[in-house]
Design a protein around this motif. Sequence first.
Motif, PDB file in Angstrom:
ATOM      1  N   GLY A 141     -15.457 -29.413 -30.179  1.00 26.72           N
ATOM      2  CA  GLY A 141     -15.191 -28.316 -29.526  1.00 26.72           C
ATOM      3  C   GLY A 141     -13.871 -27.353 -30.006  1.00 26.72           C
ATOM      4  N   VAL A 142     -13.672 -26.179 -30.145  1.00 28.95           N
ATOM      5  CA  VAL A 142     -12.552 -25.560 -30.489  1.00 28.95           C
ATOM      6  C   VAL A 142     -12.216 -24.748 -29.375  1.00 28.95           C
ATOM      7  N   VAL A 143     -11.009 -24.670 -28.640  1.00 29.55           N
ATOM      8  CA  VAL A 143     -10.497 -24.354 -27.699  1.00 29.55           C
ATOM      9  C   VAL A 143      -9.174 -23.536 -27.728  1.00 29.55           C
ATOM     10  N   LYS A 144      -9.095 -22.287 -27.286  1.00 25.92           N
ATOM     11  CA  LYS A 144      -7.805 -21.295 -27.238  1.00 25.92           C
ATOM     12  C   LYS A 144      -7.101 -22.117 -25.904  1.00 25.92           C
ATOM     13  N   ARG A 145      -5.866 -22.467 -26.421  1.00 28.99           N
ATOM     14  CA  ARG A 145      -5.041 -23.124 -25.311  1.00 28.99           C
ATOM     15  C   ARG A 145      -4.485 -22.250 -24.254  1.00 28.99           C
ATOM     16  N   THR A 146      -4.017 -20.872 -24.817  1.00 33.70           N
ATOM     17  CA  THR A 146      -3.262 -20.086 -23.768  1.00 33.70           C
ATOM     18  C   THR A 146      -4.303 -19.564 -22.740  1.00 33.70           C
ATOM     19  N   GLU A 147      -5.798 -19.411 -23.144  1.00 31.26           N
ATOM     20  CA  GLU A 147      -6.522 -19.064 -21.868  1.00 31.26           C
ATOM     21  C   GLU A 147      -7.509 -20.155 -21.685  1.00 31.26           C
ATOM     22  N   MET A 148      -7.395 -21.265 -22.562  1.00 23.81           N
ATOM     23  CA  MET A 148      -8.446 -22.377 -22.418  1.00 23.81           C
ATOM     24  C   MET A 148      -9.773 -21.848 -22.285  1.00 23.81           C
ATOM     25  N   ASP A 149     -10.213 -20.887 -23.261  1.00 27.45           N
ATOM     26  CA  ASP A 149     -11.769 -20.532 -23.726  1.00 27.45           C
ATOM     27  C   ASP A 149     -12.097 -21.059 -24.680  1.00 27.45           C
ATOM     28  N   VAL A 150     -13.424 -21.775 -24.642  1.00 29.17           N
ATOM     29  CA  VAL A 150     -14.149 -22.447 -25.636  1.00 29.17           C
ATOM     30  C   VAL A 150     -14.570 -21.471 -26.564  1.00 29.17           C
ATOM     31  N   LEU A 151     -13.741 -21.366 -27.744  1.00 32.78           N
ATOM     32  CA  LEU A 151     -14.352 -20.355 -28.732  1.00 32.78           C
ATOM     33  C   LEU A 151     -15.771 -20.687 -29.402  1.00 32.78           C
ATOM     34  N   ASP A 152     -15.800 -22.097 -29.654  1.00 36.44           N
ATOM     35  CA  ASP A 152     -16.899 -22.535 -30.609  1.00 36.44           C
ATOM     36  C   ASP A 152     -17.085 -23.892 -30.514  1.00 36.44           C
TER      37      ASP A 152
END
Length: 212
Positions: A141-152
């Motif tokens: 998984g690839v997670v954007k840390r600031t929003e904790m969104d799973v990008l991919d």
Amino acid sequence: MKNRCSTIFKITFLTLFSIFFTGHAFAQSEEAPQYMYVCNQGSASVTVIDASNNEISETIDLQELGFSANAKPHHTIADPDGSHWYVTLIGENRVLKFNRNNELVDEATLEVPGLMTMNSEEDLLYVGRSMSAVNPPQSFGVVKRTEMDVLDEVGLFFTRPHAIATSPDGKWIYVGSLSENQILAMNTETEESNITNIPGGYAHVRQFRDLT
């Protein structure tokens, strides 16, 4: 690519265990307290240790935060400045984000998350899969840390991805298989990927050790 993998990382073959230390927890300013975040996988809790005196600062009971006794906290990692830290919960399919005061501030949903690594140049967290899962997804998984969104969720060429690490410059990510004696190296900018086959008999690639 074999040379790149061997010079940057040492592969270690370990037995299954449930307590992990995060070296990233020390990447904080010298003025700020230094902490270690230790997973107690069997008791659904995380122990915070003051690194200056090796004393327990706090124990976070995940059941008090609404998670089950089978949450299975597995791995922790912290932002370089120590402002936030993260823990994977195998039994809850979650990656939790805590602030420096150990308050839960956000979470991401990801199936059987295991080990984690950060991109030093980007706001990204890469998440592997738990080695205890019966049939984990063939991806990380690839997670954007600031929003904790799973990008991919990046698909892989092999099964049971577990060991995961990034190069110091953030340009490469390395993922090891528990079942196929292989390591994938992927360029985070171009998405170019290469597979390194590990010689010898059956092996378990369970962890990478950063030697830089």
